[in-house]
Every structure is written in structure tokens, then in C-alpha cells.
Design an enzyme around this catalytic site. Sequence first.
Site, short mmCIF file in Angstrom:
data_model
loop_
_atom_site.label_atom_id
_atom_site.label_comp_id
_atom_site.label_asym_id
_atom_site.label_seq_id
_atom_site.Cartn_x
_atom_site.Cartn_y
_atom_site.Cartn_z
N ASP A 47 50.09 34.47 -60.65
CA ASP A 47 49.16 34.78 -59.56
C ASP A 47 48.45 33.52 -59.06
O ASP A 47 47.66 33.58 -58.11
CB ASP A 47 48.19 35.91 -59.93
CG ASP A 47 47.32 35.58 -61.12
OD1 ASP A 47 47.49 34.50 -61.73
OD2 ASP A 47 46.43 36.41 -61.46
N SER A 48 48.80 32.35 -59.63
CA SER A 48 48.42 31.07 -59.02
C SER A 48 49.00 31.00 -57.62
O SER A 48 48.55 30.19 -56.79
CB SER A 48 48.91 29.90 -59.87
OG SER A 48 50.28 30.04 -60.19
N ASP A 86 52.96 38.00 -63.09
CA ASP A 86 51.57 38.31 -63.43
C ASP A 86 51.13 39.66 -62.87
O ASP A 86 51.37 39.95 -61.69
CB ASP A 86 50.64 37.24 -62.84
CG ASP A 86 50.39 36.12 -63.83
OD1 ASP A 86 50.49 36.34 -65.05
OD2 ASP A 86 50.09 35.00 -63.36
N LYS A 114 52.89 39.63 -67.41
CA LYS A 114 51.83 38.93 -68.13
C LYS A 114 50.48 39.46 -67.63
O LYS A 114 50.34 39.76 -66.44
CB LYS A 114 51.94 37.41 -67.88
CG LYS A 114 50.79 36.60 -68.48
CD LYS A 114 51.10 35.12 -68.51
CE LYS A 114 50.82 34.36 -67.22
NZ LYS A 114 49.42 34.43 -66.75
N GLU A 116 46.00 38.90 -68.46
CA GLU A 116 45.02 38.02 -69.11
C GLU A 116 44.10 38.80 -70.03
O GLU A 116 43.53 39.81 -69.63
CB GLU A 116 44.19 37.31 -68.03
CG GLU A 116 45.04 36.43 -67.13
CD GLU A 116 44.22 35.72 -66.07
OE1 GLU A 116 42.97 35.86 -66.05
OE2 GLU A 116 44.82 35.03 -65.23
N GLU A 183 45.75 28.87 -72.21
CA GLU A 183 45.29 28.02 -71.10
C GLU A 183 43.95 27.36 -71.45
O GLU A 183 42.99 28.05 -71.83
CB GLU A 183 45.14 28.86 -69.82
CG GLU A 183 44.64 28.01 -68.63
CD GLU A 183 44.96 28.59 -67.27
OE1 GLU A 183 45.59 29.67 -67.19
OE2 GLU A 183 44.58 27.96 -66.28
O1 KIV Z 1 49.28 32.15 -62.55
C1 KIV Z 1 49.78 31.23 -63.18
O2 KIV Z 1 50.43 30.34 -62.64
C2 KIV Z 1 49.57 31.20 -64.62
C3 KIV Z 1 49.89 29.92 -65.32
C4 KIV Z 1 48.74 28.99 -65.09
C5 KIV Z 1 50.16 30.11 -66.73
O3 KIV Z 1 49.13 32.14 -65.18
#
Ligand code: KIV
Length: 255
Positions: A47-48, A86, A114, A116, A183
Amino acid sequence: MTEVKITPDQIRAFKSGGRKVAALTAYDYPMARMLDEAGVPFLLVGDSLGMVVLGYPDTTHVTMDEMEHHVRAVVRARPRALIAADLPYRSYENPTSARENARRLAAAGAEAVKAEGGLEILSQVEAIVADGIPFVGHLGMLPQHVLEEGGYKIKGRDALQRAALLESAQALEAAGAFAIVLELVTPVVAAEISAAIRIPTIGIGSGLQCDGQILVTPDLVGTFPWFTPGFVRRRADGAALIREAVQGWMSTIHG
Ligand code: KIV
């Protein structure tokens, strides 16, 4: 591109086989193809995306629709690499929504999801894993909490944080996660967690003792030049190459 896909079980087995996990983010078809052709075994539709592709100030603006759209683009590259995605902000607030949204990402083609958090999202993780969707944990600095935390802060600096991280990592492993992103965890604590669990830790800004490393690809190749985290060693100046190519082409027009 090959038919032999990398599976979550194979990524998990990297650790017992003494092989480090190299993971990078991908958000679209061409980058997914290039990273796959370079041999990266693990792609994350992170989600970056929100910052480095969509221009949001942080990840809290990313929606499920946006994640699905970009997962589909990456899936079209048919990479050999495992594709994880994510679950975005507030898409896994309880076991039911976690399962439903994980199913949506899986239907878009993600081979793992994934989310958090640790102990606080354990029932959500269990619901996802019970549904047969492979799960990657994410501990340490949690970007989806950046607003309430007032910045991207290093984790594991005191005994309380250290113990909480360790407990969460062990709980995620027990709940069925096949890997955990760490992270901005202090290298000492990241090493301690890596030694305490059997699944691979994949570090970002967490030192070299993790079982693998992940980076946001535009940070690595310089295509998001306006901000690069201090722990990243940029390997290419993609933005300069693009500006140069464009200006070279414009000069042929203008003479
Ligand atoms: O969203 C993302 O790119 C991430 C990485 C920083 C691990 O979660």
C-alpha cells in the site's frame, strides 16, 4: 516468465535452507515483469502504492478498489515470483471484514495477503489463514498508524517494545503466518526475533540479521526522487534517466 510459481511454502523454506528472501514492491505490469526477469522471488503489491504511485501523503488513503486494480496489473505479468498484496487501512478491523477483503485480493490474483499488527489483529489473521489464504505479518513501524504515531518511528528501543514485538512475532507464527516483515525495528531486536521464530523475517530498515530484505522499488531505482528513506542505498537514478531521455527527445523537436 515461467510456469513454475514460487509458493508461500517455498518462501518459508528459504530460512531452513539458509537462503535470504529478496522482496520488492511492484504496482504495475512492466515493473512486475522486470523484477521477475531479474529473479526476485517475492513481489509485494504494497500500500506504499499510495505515496509512490498515487500521490497520497501516506498509506491511509489507499482503498480496496485501488489495491485490487494494481494487484490485477501485477498478476497480468504472470511472474514466477510469489505475489503478496497489502490489506489497506481499515480493511481488516474484524475477522469478517479481514476475511472478505483478503478474499477480494485473492480473487484479483494475490497469492498471499499482508496486514499490519501483531496480537491486536490475531483473530483477523486466524480468520484469513483458516480461509486458506496465505498470510504475511508486518511488525515494527506500522505505516497505516503514521498519523496517530506522529511519524515513522524506530521500534524496539525499550524493553517493553522489545517484549511486545517478540510476543507478537511468535503469535503471528503460531497463527499461521509464513513470513513477517519487520519495519524500522532496531537491528538487535530484529536479530532476536529472527532467531526466535522459524518463519523468515523480511526486514526494511531493520538491519542485516533479518532472514530477508524488502524495499519499496521506486526508492531502490530512483523513480520517486522527492523522498528516499535514510536506510536505502539507491542503486539507480531512474528519474534522471527519464528526464534526460525526455529532454533529448524534446531537443530533436525544438532543434
Ligand atoms: O507497503 C509497502 O510497500 C510495505 C513495505 C514497506 C514492506 O509494506
